[in-house]
Design an enzyme around this catalytic site. Sequence first.
Site, PDB file in Angstrom:
ATOM      1  N   GLY A 178       0.829  -1.186   0.000  1.00 17.18           N
ATOM      2  CA  GLY A 178       0.000   0.000   0.000  1.00 17.18           C
ATOM      3  C   GLY A 178       0.869   1.243   0.000  1.00 17.18           C
ATOM      4  O   GLY A 178       2.062   1.189   0.312  1.00 17.18           O
ATOM      5  N   CYS A 179       0.274   2.383  -0.341  1.00 18.27           N
ATOM      6  CA  CYS A 179       1.070   3.604  -0.432  1.00 18.27           C
ATOM      7  C   CYS A 179       1.568   4.060   0.939  1.00 18.27           C
ATOM      8  O   CYS A 179       2.767   4.223   1.152  1.00 18.27           O
ATOM      9  CB  CYS A 179       0.291   4.705  -1.138  1.00 18.27           C
ATOM     10  SG  CYS A 179      -1.342   5.057  -0.458  1.00 18.27           S
ATOM     11  N   TYR A 180       0.665   4.261   1.883  1.00 24.92           N
ATOM     12  CA  TYR A 180       1.079   4.750   3.203  1.00 24.92           C
ATOM     13  C   TYR A 180       2.060   3.821   3.916  1.00 24.92           C
ATOM     14  O   TYR A 180       3.002   4.285   4.572  1.00 24.92           O
ATOM     15  CB  TYR A 180      -0.143   4.952   4.101  1.00 24.92           C
ATOM     16  CG  TYR A 180      -1.035   6.110   3.751  1.00 24.92           C
ATOM     17  CD1 TYR A 180      -0.585   7.425   3.846  1.00 24.92           C
ATOM     18  CD2 TYR A 180      -2.355   5.907   3.344  1.00 24.92           C
ATOM     19  CE1 TYR A 180      -1.411   8.494   3.545  1.00 24.92           C
ATOM     20  CE2 TYR A 180      -3.192   6.965   3.041  1.00 24.92           C
ATOM     21  CZ  TYR A 180      -2.725   8.265   3.145  1.00 24.92           C
ATOM     22  OH  TYR A 180      -3.533   9.314   2.851  1.00 24.92           O
TER      23      TYR A 180
END
Length: 318
Positions: free
Chosen positions: A115-117
Amino acid sequence: MSAKIFIDGEVGTTGLQIRNRLEGRDDLQFLRLPENLRKDAEARAQMLNEADIAILCLPDAAAIEAVSLIENRDTRVIDASTAHRTAKGWAYGFAEMAPGQRAAIASAKRVANPGCYPQGYIAIMRPLVEAGLVPATFPATLNAISGYSGGGKGMIGEYEREENPVDVPFWPYGLSLGHKHVPEMTAFAGLEHPPVFQPAVGKYAQGMIDAIPLNLWALDKNPSLADLHACLSDRYADEIFVKVAPLETAGKLEAITPERLNGTNSLHIHVHGNDETGQAVLFAVYDNLGKGASGAAIQNMNIMMGIDETTGLTVASL
């Protein structure tokens, strides 16, 4: 011989970004479905089973379905959804996460794109925990902001529509503290407890910052800023995409802007704080659609193909 690539969900935000970043590569052969067959299970199954590498840019349920359609044992998968990030038998696609992770991706049949975060959080916390500078029981906090593209087509439409667009400069969300990225943060950061994760969307298209505050005086070893910086610098000394800014730049804020690394696959870590008060804030800056999504998928694809992992990707200098 070129590798056959099928992007299932290529009209979505991540799929389009991957396709655009791969344009012009002569080492790839793209398998594509006509518009009217993109949701046809039989047609998708055919493409999935013909591909050397299938990249899934789908909602979780559709990604799980796509994997179930693959009967060819040779088809390898990169899943950009949340569905398989902590699943048994899937390699976590953050090559810089730990020694041996790149090799795990290279040999894997199934790779879960991060995921990005989580990438910035894991990139900062895991080395500190493994070095004993942060205890495994530490109650971590992550404050983060992303461009509105992180919300997909729906949120992009809300911000970019001609009539009554969203006009909120800072929009916190996930306030029930059950964000879908928390399980992978918990699984891979090395901490025993999930972080208090408070994400937000800004009034800009793409780019992100993860910020992790630390009370150094509360840590068993009472580390200094230099200790934190040395630990992170040693971990990423040989990396291309993940870099640690010199400690001497602490206090210079021009590099800590969410759009700073847009269009690249770089992730830059910054160590700031005050040794006198025993407090620190560590930042990770990167493109939520680059290293946070499509860039990471391409990096993983390159690793799986056994070629230079920077192929088709942009590296930003500090």
